[in-house]
Write an enzyme that holds these catalytic residues in place. Structure first.
Site, PDB file in Angstrom:
ATOM      1  CD  GLU A  63      80.073  34.691  61.742  1.00 15.91           C
ATOM      2  OE1 GLU A  63      80.705  33.852  61.055  1.00 15.91           O
ATOM      3  OE2 GLU A  63      78.900  34.499  62.109  1.00 15.91           O
ATOM      4  CD  GLU A  70      82.617  27.639  60.793  1.00 10.39           C
ATOM      5  OE1 GLU A  70      83.120  28.338  59.879  1.00 10.39           O
ATOM      6  OE2 GLU A  70      81.403  27.413  60.886  1.00 10.39           O
TER       7      GLU A  70
END
Length: 121
Positions: A63, A70
């Site tokens: 994550e 991102e």
């Protein structure tokens, strides 16, 4: 030693940022705490603890990597870009694969214990 302490500080800053800004990271952290509580409740073996902690580390690491990717994609491609979207999709897919692995591992470890608790097995 100062350099090491500073680098640990930067890493903790990154974890704080992810926790403050990423709902999925908060959810995954909560699930990790639940898995730890279940491990303590069911008194799982050292080998099972190994798998549980490995899964927790893999999910949280993935994550964090996904968030990093991102953020970088948003930095280099602030407008809509199909290739940037693919990068984000593939990064999210990596998190999904680890999450599925973790779910299966958790089921293998905890489901028999839960079923015994309810005398289903």
């Amino acid at each position: 030693m100062k350099k090491f302490i500073r680098s640990v500080g930067f890493a903790l800053k990154g974890i704080r940022h992810a926790f403050a800004t990423q709902l999925n990271f908060r959810i995954q952290t909560s699930v990790a705490l639940l898995a730890i509580a279940m491990g303590l409740y069911f008194d799982i073996s050292a080998n099972e603890w190994h798998w549980v902690t490995l899964c927790i580390a893999l999910v949280l690491m993935m994550e964090l990597f996904n968030t990093s990717i991102e953020t970088l994609v948003d930095l280099v491609s602030p407008g809509y870009n199909e290739l940037a979207g693919r990068v984000k999709d593939v990064s999210a897919a990596a998190v999904l694969i680890i999450a599925i692995f973790t779910l299966v591992t958790g089921a293998i470890i905890f489901l028999p214990k839960i079923l015994l608790l309810f005398h289903v097995a």
